[in-house]
Design an enzyme around this catalytic site. Sequence first.
Site, PDB file in Angstrom:
ATOM      1  N   ASP A 477     -40.110  78.964 -50.564  1.00  0.00           N
ATOM      2  CA  ASP A 477     -40.186  80.010 -49.534  1.00  0.00           C
ATOM      3  C   ASP A 477     -39.119  79.775 -48.471  1.00  0.00           C
ATOM      4  O   ASP A 477     -38.565  78.670 -48.343  1.00  0.00           O
ATOM      5  CB  ASP A 477     -41.590  79.955 -48.912  1.00  0.00           C
ATOM      6  N   ASP A 547     -44.160  90.813 -49.222  1.00  0.00           N
ATOM      7  CA  ASP A 547     -45.491  90.427 -48.746  1.00  0.00           C
ATOM      8  C   ASP A 547     -46.422  91.628 -48.732  1.00  0.00           C
ATOM      9  O   ASP A 547     -47.620  91.479 -48.484  1.00  0.00           O
ATOM     10  CB  ASP A 547     -45.400  89.820 -47.343  1.00  0.00           C
TER      11      ASP A 547
HETATM   12  C1  DGJ Z   1     -44.317  84.119 -46.849  1.00  0.00           C
HETATM   13  C2  DGJ Z   1     -44.593  84.418 -48.293  1.00  0.00           C
HETATM   14  O1  DGJ Z   1     -44.008  85.615 -48.656  1.00  0.00           O
HETATM   15  C3  DGJ Z   1     -46.097  84.425 -48.524  1.00  0.00           C
HETATM   16  O2  DGJ Z   1     -46.366  84.783 -49.834  1.00  0.00           O
HETATM   17  C4  DGJ Z   1     -46.656  83.082 -48.174  1.00  0.00           C
HETATM   18  O3  DGJ Z   1     -46.173  82.125 -49.070  1.00  0.00           O
HETATM   19  C5  DGJ Z   1     -46.296  82.719 -46.754  1.00  0.00           C
HETATM   20  N1  DGJ Z   1     -44.896  82.843 -46.499  1.00  0.00           N
HETATM   21  C6  DGJ Z   1     -46.731  81.315 -46.444  1.00  0.00           C
HETATM   22  O4  DGJ Z   1     -46.334  80.907 -45.210  1.00  0.00           O
END
Ligand code: DGJ
Length: 735
Positions: A477, A547
């Site tokens: 990430d 997201d």
């Molecule tokens: C952003 C990601 O897109 C989410 O899926 C998740 O992993 C969060 N970060 C965790 O902080």
Amino acid sequence: MNIFFNQNTKTFTLNTQNTQYRMAVVSDGYLAHLWYGGKLPDEDLIYLLRFDESPFTPETNNRERGSFMDNLPFEYPCFGIGDYRESAIAVLDSEGMSACDLRYSSHKIYSGKPALEGLPATFDNGGDCTTLEIEMLDSHLNLKATLIYSVFENSDIIARSVRFKNIGNEPFYLKRAYSACLELDSSQYDMITLNGSWARERMVQRQPLHIGKQSIESLRGESSHQNNPFMAVCSHNADEDNGEVYGLCFVYSGNFTAMAEVDQHDKTRLLMGINGFDFSWKLETGENFQAPEVLMTYTNKGIGQMSRNFHDVMRSNLIRGKYKDKTRPVLINNWEATYFKFDTDKLLSIADEASKLGIEMLVMDDGWFGHRDSDNSSLGDWFVYEEKLKGGLKHLVEQVNKRGMKFGIWFEPEMISPDSELFKAHPDWAIQVKGRPLTQSREQYVLDFSRKEVRDYIYFMMREILDSANIEYIKWDMNRQLTEVGSATLPADRQRELWHRYVLGVYDLMNRLTTDYPDILLENCSGGGARFDAGMLYYSPQIWCSDDTDAIERLKIQAGTSYVYPCSAMGAHVSDCPNHTVGRNTPFKTRGDVAMVGTFGYELDVTRISEEDKKQIPHQIEQFKKYNLLIRTGDFYRIGNMFEDNTWDAWEFVAKNKSEVLFEFVQVLARPNMRSRRIKLKGLDPNAYYFREDNPEQVFSGKALMQCGINVAKIWSADEIWGDFASKVIHFIKA
Ligand code: DGJ
């Protein structure tokens, strides 16, 4: 060989399956762009340069050299010698001068394709590439620029990049070093770009070109939610299936520019490369600089064909690794299920239920390390949070494996929290401008990945974790953009290199990780889909799309993403309702049908959803497994267009040999008192017949399916589609 040089006309011809690219060495050794479009016979195209019209060439009328320079369609335009359009390169020499003048010096053509040092790039797959390198020289500056072009046997793609070398005795600076320029002899085009925001990535924008410059860019240190490193121009009447389209995609994950400039003569210059703003690269004697790769495509068969061209080359010549051609394990990720509130027992209760339903992998997301209970701490402290994971990581993984599931883990390797042991020990490891406060974003800073010792240490900690248990998947990430871009170790005249050095550092670590752990499935992610780019696809066969997991929002996000990137690479999960981003309730079936387009998985607390929803999971998994080969390898056709009519959507995967078709429909808004929608299929064999797998009595000719269409949402029938957000999947098989 698909690349030729004609000695008489000094013309280079690059052939792909259906397209041709031409350039020629003209007056005084300038390299002019001649043609990119459909295939032509081997005829002289120099007339396209209009040398018979004034101001003539410098050879015959040097008095008007300036006008010549401002008119010629340059293959790689320079600044400061009479071409006032946007240039591909900008330099600053040791005397403070900025003029640059690149002329042809030599070339070579060979089979295969070179790797680009430190960078992701397409590769030769079983001898399917031919490469041309044209050496251009500025003999005043002692700068050598090698223009590199590769063509692929089976796709209508040309890969381009440029390598620069200082062959003199004085250092100089590259202030801009774009990767590609494409000159078009008209301005009658629309420009298409993919723009958005967090949870709204890659929305399709289309507008007519106008005189002057129009561009998109990133200056965030990553490719970004806001603008994707892609641009296309198409004829005004181009649609999914018809019309001319030129597409350019940047194989890079940092700051970029994609620009179209319409000049005084209604010609268009397209440029793509690393953003030249706040960029500088010092080239000492003998040093090289390699610009990243651009993938170019042309088609006269519409935007859909442009997408399929990109999909084909990415699937065969960019994506690598064990999972490249494999159905990915169906995973369940605990992020939307628990956020930071989990422990071993909670994860195992999810695994208990998930394994019974046929889910194959548990992914433990953010919050398992340091003392991280919210997003305000511990990034950089990649050791297990023992209070949460009682019994340790090995124990947890063993327990998950015992339940017949694989285990995956989340990292955010590029980041450091102010509240972390790492920051206490190495405050200078954060990217910063000495003396200025550091800007926090999500309460975190960015590590200086240009420094090898920083990367080495992070990797050391990651390895400790990876070697401690049977970890089979990593979600990498990246949750903030760069600010105060300065490094504690670079000299002043190299500080502006940091943007690019940072990206090279990220690539270096991903390269080490995927080399040392070839069996681990790597999924990229950046606060959702801020790093959905071709650079990342070189390291990870899949990228988290957004997201926003709402099935209806995903229709646009996934359609926009599919403009360039293959569906097989799109991280897509079924999540809970009301959706955590938009609060919408959608049927569980629709959520499954929409996620099936991508890598497929779940992002919910399976111990808490309704029995009715839970019951659908085994069926959804079965459906995903059944169609995944077709989805991963077939041709993708967009049928509905949510950007124009957001009341319905449809799409289709057609096997390369046209033996089967998977058709998906989503009714976004139900309509009262209307007949069914008649929807035309695409890309089938017109001379074949197809039957519905779920109702073999229904047989249609390929012609009828494509010309007349099928009736979808037929009310009061077996095909009933009832209510908002309902979906339908139909599988047709060649009779
Ligand atoms: C952003 C990601 O897109 C989410 O899926 C998740 O992993 C969060 N970060 C965790 O902080």
